[in-house]
Motif scaffolding. Structure first.
Motif, PDB file in Angstrom:
ATOM      1  N   ALA A 132       1.950   1.790  -3.561  1.00 24.06           N
ATOM      2  CA  ALA A 132       0.835   2.272  -4.374  1.00 24.06           C
ATOM      3  C   ALA A 132       0.569   3.747  -4.112  1.00 24.06           C
ATOM      4  O   ALA A 132       0.371   4.537  -5.053  1.00 24.06           O
ATOM      5  CB  ALA A 132      -0.410   1.442  -4.077  1.00 24.06           C
ATOM      6  N   PHE A 133       0.581   4.139  -2.835  1.00 25.47           N
ATOM      7  CA  PHE A 133       0.341   5.540  -2.485  1.00 25.47           C
ATOM      8  C   PHE A 133       1.448   6.430  -3.034  1.00 25.47           C
ATOM      9  O   PHE A 133       1.184   7.497  -3.602  1.00 25.47           O
ATOM     10  CB  PHE A 133       0.271   5.683  -0.959  1.00 25.47           C
ATOM     11  CG  PHE A 133       0.049   7.097  -0.494  1.00 25.47           C
ATOM     12  CD1 PHE A 133      -1.196   7.687  -0.579  1.00 25.47           C
ATOM     13  CD2 PHE A 133       1.100   7.842   0.025  1.00 25.47           C
ATOM     14  CE1 PHE A 133      -1.396   8.999  -0.158  1.00 25.47           C
ATOM     15  CE2 PHE A 133       0.920   9.140   0.441  1.00 25.47           C
ATOM     16  CZ  PHE A 133      -0.341   9.728   0.350  1.00 25.47           C
ATOM     17  N   MET A 134       2.691   5.979  -2.907  1.00 23.18           N
ATOM     18  CA  MET A 134       3.819   6.754  -3.422  1.00 23.18           C
ATOM     19  C   MET A 134       3.713   6.908  -4.935  1.00 23.18           C
ATOM     20  O   MET A 134       3.963   7.995  -5.482  1.00 23.18           O
ATOM     21  CB  MET A 134       5.139   6.076  -3.058  1.00 23.18           C
ATOM     22  CG  MET A 134       6.376   6.796  -3.569  1.00 23.18           C
ATOM     23  SD  MET A 134       7.917   5.924  -3.162  1.00 23.18           S
ATOM     24  CE  MET A 134       7.872   6.012  -1.376  1.00 23.18           C
ATOM     25  N   VAL A 171       1.018   6.866  -6.798  1.00 27.22           N
ATOM     26  CA  VAL A 171      -0.069   7.804  -7.112  1.00 27.22           C
ATOM     27  C   VAL A 171       0.403   9.242  -6.949  1.00 27.22           C
ATOM     28  O   VAL A 171       0.174  10.097  -7.818  1.00 27.22           O
ATOM     29  CB  VAL A 171      -1.290   7.535  -6.215  1.00 27.22           C
ATOM     30  CG1 VAL A 171      -2.309   8.670  -6.346  1.00 27.22           C
ATOM     31  CG2 VAL A 171      -1.945   6.211  -6.582  1.00 27.22           C
ATOM     32  N   MET A 172       1.081   9.514  -5.818  1.00 26.15           N
ATOM     33  CA  MET A 172       1.528  10.875  -5.547  1.00 26.15           C
ATOM     34  C   MET A 172       2.557  11.340  -6.583  1.00 26.15           C
ATOM     35  O   MET A 172       2.480  12.460  -7.097  1.00 26.15           O
ATOM     36  CB  MET A 172       2.129  10.949  -4.144  1.00 26.15           C
ATOM     37  CG  MET A 172       1.143  10.647  -3.034  1.00 26.15           C
ATOM     38  SD  MET A 172      -0.256  11.785  -3.002  1.00 26.15           S
ATOM     39  CE  MET A 172       0.542  13.318  -2.547  1.00 26.15           C
ATOM     40  N   ASP A 220       0.822  -1.207   0.000  1.00 24.60           N
ATOM     41  CA  ASP A 220       0.000   0.000   0.000  1.00 24.60           C
ATOM     42  C   ASP A 220       0.855   1.256   0.000  1.00 24.60           C
ATOM     43  O   ASP A 220       0.493   2.269  -0.611  1.00 24.60           O
ATOM     44  CB  ASP A 220      -0.949   0.003   1.196  1.00 24.60           C
ATOM     45  CG  ASP A 220      -0.226  -0.180   2.525  1.00 24.60           C
ATOM     46  OD1 ASP A 220       0.886  -0.732   2.528  1.00 24.60           O
ATOM     47  OD2 ASP A 220      -0.799   0.218   3.566  1.00 24.60           O
ATOM     48  N   LYS A 221       2.019   1.211   0.652  1.00 27.30           N
ATOM     49  CA  LYS A 221       2.914   2.369   0.660  1.00 27.30           C
ATOM     50  C   LYS A 221       3.455   2.644  -0.736  1.00 27.30           C
ATOM     51  O   LYS A 221       3.562   3.801  -1.154  1.00 27.30           O
ATOM     52  CB  LYS A 221       4.062   2.140   1.636  1.00 27.30           C
ATOM     53  CG  LYS A 221       3.639   2.102   3.099  1.00 27.30           C
ATOM     54  CD  LYS A 221       4.842   1.973   4.019  1.00 27.30           C
ATOM     55  CE  LYS A 221       4.411   1.985   5.479  1.00 27.30           C
ATOM     56  NZ  LYS A 221       5.579   1.860   6.403  1.00 27.30           N
ATOM     57  N   CYS A 249      10.210   5.024  -7.443  1.00 26.91           N
ATOM     58  CA  CYS A 249       9.811   4.077  -6.389  1.00 26.91           C
ATOM     59  C   CYS A 249      10.948   3.101  -6.098  1.00 26.91           C
ATOM     60  O   CYS A 249      11.169   2.714  -4.953  1.00 26.91           O
ATOM     61  CB  CYS A 249       8.552   3.324  -6.802  1.00 26.91           C
ATOM     62  SG  CYS A 249       7.044   4.333  -6.757  1.00 26.91           S
TER      63      CYS A 249
END
Length: 236
Positions: free
Chosen positions: A113-115, A117-118, A110-111, A141
């Motif tokens: 994926a969030f990174m 997206v940002m 999840d980290k 990433c």
């Protein structure tokens, strides 16, 4: 010679100088990296020095820290850094760090994926070419994960020792590196998919390897280890 390294016992592995130079240049950064010089020592091992004297001590310690994480025993002097062979202590530390990565940062998709997206959102707003977005997000990433670069540093280097305890350590590290490489590949594939979604799905998935290669196989090392019980002094 101490029992912790094979200095003066094993020959330098082919390509080791270039690997060491690559690691040190990466740690030093683009401004200092070109000044890194590497040469073999007469009786084995490698010496590293910088052409420029500015902040030399600080860079040597950074390089030594990364080389120890790779598994080598190092000595830091006033004008150069010495690499003296594989270290049981440093290889054990690498194994611990690889295990910690598997149960820590690499266990949390999840980290990533969030990174992704940002990063992808910021790049799109900045007008970054949409066709290059997945590769750029994946690269950033990968930098955040750290281990893809560390595994790539040693890719293709023949890691061997004439000492059985060190061969066993190298085999243990090889098995963990393979697991970390696969997990990193999964994280980077996820980052690329997220970036394509942010790009509106207009960018096709590009063909990529399953992840960075470990450069060493556990079976390759273990095949040279005698099938016998370890004594108390060499137990893992």
């Amino acid at each position: 010679m101490t029992t912790d390294s094979w200095f003066l016992s094993d020959p330098v592995s082919p390509g080791q100088e270039q690997v060491v130079k690559h690691i040190c240049a990466r740690v030093a950064g683009p401004l200092i990296g070109p000044e890194v010089r590497v040469a073999s020592l007469p009786l084995g091992g490698v010496q590293v020095w910088l052409e420029s004297p500015r902040n030399r001590w600080r860079y040597y310690h950074r390089m030594a820290r990364e080389l120890r994480l790779a598994g080598w025993h190092t000595e830091t002097g006033p004008d150069r850094l010495l690499l003296l062979g594989w270290s049981s202590v440093c290889l054990s530390h690498r194994a611990r760090m690889l295990s910690a990565a598997l149960t820590g940062r690499l266990a949390h998709f999840d980290k990533t994926a969030f990174m992704a997206v940002m990063i992808a959102t910021r790049l799109r707003h900045a007008g970054f070419p949409v066709e290059e977005l997945p590769a750029e997000v994946e690269a950033r990433c990968g930098d955040a994960l750290c281990w893809p670069a560390r595994l790539a540093d040693l890719d293709g280097l023949e890691r061997r020792s004439s000492l059985e305890p060190l061969r066993l350590r190298l085999a243990q590290v090889a098995g963990l590196e393979a697991k970390v490489a696969r997990r990193c590949g999964e994280h980077l594939a996820l980052a690329s998919r997220v970036a394509r979604m942010v790009a509106g799905g207009a960018v096709p998935a590009r063909s990529r390897a399953a992840g960075p290669r470990a450069g060493l196989t556990e079976r390759m090392v273990c095949v040279s280890v005698p099938n016998m019980a370890l004594s108390a002094g060499t137990a893992l």
